[in-house]
Design an enzyme around this catalytic site. Structure first.
Site: not given
Lengths: 186, 134
Positions: B106, B37, B63, B39
């Site tokens: 995450c 992603c 996110c 991140d």
């Protein structure tokens, strides 16, 4: 290849003689599904054209009165062709697919990026609020360098030189840079 | 997709956002990224000589789930021992925040960040022990 139903020689996905459909592959190779060569350098129009031609042959409407097996095969072809078009049309998912057989990296894991690169991205993120213009310039340069790198890797691979093993790492970097560019204040 | 109240609460009011002096001897810094992603998460721990985490700070670009995961994990480790922090599993974070399946990575990122921060602290301590004091 010959037709499974009437043994006639085939020139498309649908037999010209009896109208039977070639069985869809269980694990389709997406370029092959569209009848295209495995190449990074392919125009979106070529993909759309191949998709349109093959979709015409396999459209479920053409098999409305066919056997249940053939109706199912038509549906499966449609799904495969749509997936092939979606994955191969976008240069990033196309590159992932050529290098790994998947259109994107796994949710976790994936290539390990150097601490220096993560540090660079983090610092750019921190600076983005104060000096968005300068960060945008730096990020655009990073993007251009990665593009040139990928271009070079794929060009050489298409000439039969080198392999695609460095591609996932480059694509992962690209993702960080693109996220940064996308989230920069206007 | 519905997110849990706890997740939204941590996202809207993140705890322990900020940074510590990364050059300090008693601070360990973990910087990790998620290639899928894009991140990036930085997590820092200030650890005293008894091995207790006195302070924890984070800064995450990503996110809402990544921000909430890092916020929660700093709250979990503050005042605890290194050993406790090392034992934190991503599943604890994912459960606590009721992360949806597509956001499990995450919580993996938050676990990795804690581990990386502790590893950095340990490296500094080993270097300090190897350097003869004047």
């Amino acid at each position: 290849m010959i037709c499974w139903k009437c043994h006639e020689r085939l020139s498309s996905l649908r037999c010209a003689s009896c109208g039977a459909l070639v069985p869809p592959p269980a694990q389709p190779e997406l370029f092959g599904a569209l009848g295209l060569d495995r190449r990074y350098h392919v125009e979106a129009e070529a993909i759309d054209g191949a998709w349109r031609r093959r979709s015409k042959d396999t459209h479920p409407d053409r098999f409305a009165s066919a056997s249940a097996v053939e109706r199912r095969m038509a549906l499966q072809w449609t799904a495969t062709l749509n997936e092939a078009r979606r994955v191969l049309r976008d240069p990033v998912t196309r590159a992932w697919y050529l290098a790994t057989g998947k259109p994107h990296p796994a949710e976790s894991g994936g290539p390990k990026l150097s601490p220096e690169f993560l540090e660079e991205i983090f610092e750019l993120r921190m600076a983005a609020e104060d000096t968005p213009g300068a960060v945008r310039d730096t990020a655009a340069q990073l993007r251009a360098r990665l593009d040139a790198d990928l271009e070079d890797l794929f060009s050489r691979w298409e000439r039969g030189e080198g392999d695609l093993s460095p591609v996932p790492e480059r694509l992962s970097r690209l993702k960080y840079v693109d996220n940064l560019l996308r989230e920069l204040p206007a | 997709m519905a997110y849990s109240d706890k997740l939204i609460e941590h996202y809207e009011n993140p705890r322990n956002m900020g940074s510590l002096d990364k050059n300090a001897e008693d601070v360990g810094t973990g910087l990790v990224g998620a290639p899928a992603c894009g991140d990036v998460m930085k997590l820092q721990l200030k650890i005293n000589d008894d091995g207790i985490i006195e302070d924890a700070k984070f800064k995450t670009f990503g996110c809402g789930s990544a921000i909430a995961s890092s916020s929660l994990v700093t709250e979990m480790v503050k005042g605890k021992s290194i050993d406790f922090a090392e034992g934190i599993k991503n599943t604890m974070i994912a459960e606590e925040l009721a992360l949806p399946p597509v956001k499990i990575h995450c919580s993996v990122l938050a676990e990795d960040a804690i581990k990386a921060a502790i590893a950095d602290y340990r490296k500094k301590q080993a270097e300090r022990a190897a350097t003869p004091s004047e």
